[in-house]
Design an enzyme around this catalytic site. Structure first.
Site, PDB file in Angstrom:
ATOM      1  N   ALA A   1       0.250  -2.702  -9.439  1.00  0.00           N
ATOM      2  CA  ALA A   1       0.181  -2.987 -10.877  1.00  0.00           C
ATOM      3  C   ALA A   1       0.631  -4.400 -11.249  1.00  0.00           C
ATOM      4  O   ALA A   1      -0.067  -5.100 -11.992  1.00  0.00           O
ATOM      5  CB  ALA A   1       0.988  -1.942 -11.651  1.00  0.00           C
TER       6      ALA A   1
ATOM      7  N   ARG B   1      -9.257  -1.892 -14.048  1.00  0.00           N
ATOM      8  CA  ARG B   1      -8.616  -0.670 -13.538  1.00  0.00           C
ATOM      9  C   ARG B   1      -7.873  -0.028 -14.700  1.00  0.00           C
ATOM     10  O   ARG B   1      -6.951  -0.643 -15.257  1.00  0.00           O
ATOM     11  CB  ARG B   1      -7.673  -0.963 -12.374  1.00  0.00           C
ATOM     12  CG  ARG B   1      -8.389  -1.421 -11.111  1.00  0.00           C
ATOM     13  CD  ARG B   1      -7.543  -1.228  -9.862  1.00  0.00           C
ATOM     14  NE  ARG B   1      -7.486   0.174  -9.465  1.00  0.00           N
ATOM     15  CZ  ARG B   1      -6.731   0.624  -8.464  1.00  0.00           C
ATOM     16  NH1 ARG B   1      -5.969  -0.207  -7.774  1.00  0.00           N
ATOM     17  NH2 ARG B   1      -6.744   1.902  -8.139  1.00  0.00           N
TER      18      ARG B   1
ATOM     19  N   ASP C   1       2.411   2.717 -11.792  1.00  0.00           N
ATOM     20  CA  ASP C   1       1.316   1.977 -12.431  1.00  0.00           C
ATOM     21  C   ASP C   1       1.364   2.084 -13.946  1.00  0.00           C
ATOM     22  O   ASP C   1       0.843   1.220 -14.634  1.00  0.00           O
ATOM     23  CB  ASP C   1      -0.022   2.476 -11.903  1.00  0.00           C
ATOM     24  CG  ASP C   1      -0.285   1.977 -10.496  1.00  0.00           C
ATOM     25  OD1 ASP C   1      -0.985   0.974 -10.354  1.00  0.00           O
ATOM     26  OD2 ASP C   1       0.243   2.585  -9.546  1.00  0.00           O
TER      27      ASP C   1
ATOM     28  N   ASN D   1       1.638   7.178 -10.640  1.00  0.00           N
ATOM     29  CA  ASN D   1       1.742   6.377  -9.417  1.00  0.00           C
ATOM     30  C   ASN D   1       0.669   6.860  -8.452  1.00  0.00           C
ATOM     31  O   ASN D   1      -0.050   7.818  -8.718  1.00  0.00           O
ATOM     32  CB  ASN D   1       3.140   6.502  -8.807  1.00  0.00           C
ATOM     33  CG  ASN D   1       3.375   5.479  -7.707  1.00  0.00           C
ATOM     34  OD1 ASN D   1       3.098   4.290  -7.882  1.00  0.00           O
ATOM     35  ND2 ASN D   1       3.881   5.916  -6.570  1.00  0.00           N
TER      36      ASN D   1
END
Length: 352
Positions: A57, A96, A244, A254
């Site tokens: 991230a 993303r 994340d 995550n």
């Protein structure tokens, strides 16, 4: 090579063709080769993010920040108008969907577009500098907290478990969860690290293990399915993972497989620690129910190295992340300190 000196994302003045360039460590080539990929277009950057050339991230956030400058340089080169430039920046932002750092960093840097590319690059440099500083701070906070609360028999060093890759490769440098481990190792307090291989692309086996080798940190690579048993057999003193996106109530997205580790830690009565900068905390999302979970292509679980491993009629289910309830998060470590989330210290109350 000392992995703490790695910089997964760097801006360079020009590529071979003279265009401004974002240089990325190609994490798909590790551990066999340390190579860099030079990116000069928005399409190439988005492809690199989707293919996990750059991942983690904070590193994706840094890439997105520089991606705004990349889009501005391409706009000047290709004659885009402002509407096209804004649309391309939006594409970078959406590359993303789970990692909130990407959106936060793109928005922060894009706010300076009207000041010119020099101002945008200065802001992107600040994003990277602040993340590096935050990683060192959370490493110290996390190590201090663990050493005060985990006391193995005979005062032996700690045995910790981690999942996916959260080191220098996943950040601006040093690392989040792996930064805590690195700090513990520097203090002589690591006996061994259990690094989950992390399916389906083996970020743990390929990347975390590679960083641990560079640092000389003793470790074992294990199958994801072995993690819970390793914890329940008493072979682990604490688990440390990254994130994340973290919701206001402490629910944490995550890499898929994390929630099983948290459940095993709760059953075994050992700490489950999440280490992430405050840029990963999304106070606008009340709980994990509001975190979008990226579904990746079926081939990542139906094939291996291009060879089909499942029957032709099988379908693949490939969520990239899962969400761990805040009630299972013993400690959330940020650059500001440690919140004991399961005990009621929620990000939405303490990090505003």
């Amino acid at each position: 090579m000392n992995s703490q000196d790695l910089r997964a994302v760097t801006w360079t003045a020009a590529a071979e063709d003279g265009a401004p360039c974002l240089s990325l460590i190609d994490q798909t080539a590790l551990p066999h080769a340390l190579e860099r990929l030079d990116v000069t277009t928005v399409d190439a950057l988005i492809d690199a993010v989707v293919r996990l050339v750059v991942r983690g991230a904070p590193a994706i956030g840094a890439a997105g920040a520089y991606g705004v400058a990349l889009a501005m340089a391409q706009a000047e080169r290709d004659g885009w108008d402002r509407a096209r430039l804004d649309a391309e920046i939006a594409r970078v932002r959406a590359a993303r969907p789970t990692a909130v750092n990407l959106m936060v960093c793109v928005d922060r840097v894009a706010a300076r577009v009207d000041e010119g590319i020099a101002a945008v690059l200065a802001e992107a440099d600040a994003v990277v500098r602040e993340d590096l500083d935050a990683n060192h701070a959370m490493g110290a906070h996390g190590a201090d907290w663990l050493l005060k609360r985990v006391a193995p028999k005979g005062d032996r060093p700690l045995r910790v478990l981690t999942h996916c890759n959260t080191g220098a490769l996943a950040t601006a440098g040093w690392g989040t969860a792996l930064g805590v481990i690195r700090e513990l190792h520097a203090r002589g307090r690591i006996e061994a690290v259990y690094a989950d291989e992390t399916r389906p692309l083996l970020q743990g086996a390929r990347l975390t293990a590679w960083e641990l080798v560079q640092e000389g940190i003793p470790h074992y690579v294990q199958a994801d399915g072995a993690a819970a048993g390793t914890i329940l057999r008493g072979e682990v003193d604490a688990a440390i993972v990254g994130a994340d996106r973290i919701a206001a109530n402490g629910d944490t997205a995550n890499k898929v497989g994390t929630v099983a580790i948290a459940l095993a830690c709760a059953h075994a009565g050992i700490p489950f620690m999440v280490a992430a900068p405050t840029t990963t905390v999304d106070l606008g999302t009340a709980s994990g129910d509001g975190i979008p979970i990226e579904l990746r292509g079926e081939d990542e679980v139906l094939e291996w190295s291009g060879v089909r491993t499942a029957p032709a009629a099988s379908r693949g289910h490939n969520p990239a992340f899962d969400v761990t309830s805040g009630s299972l998060v013993t400690a959330l470590v940020t650059e500001r300190g440690v919140l004991e989330v399961a005990a009621g210290e929620l990000p939405g109350t303490h990090l505003r």
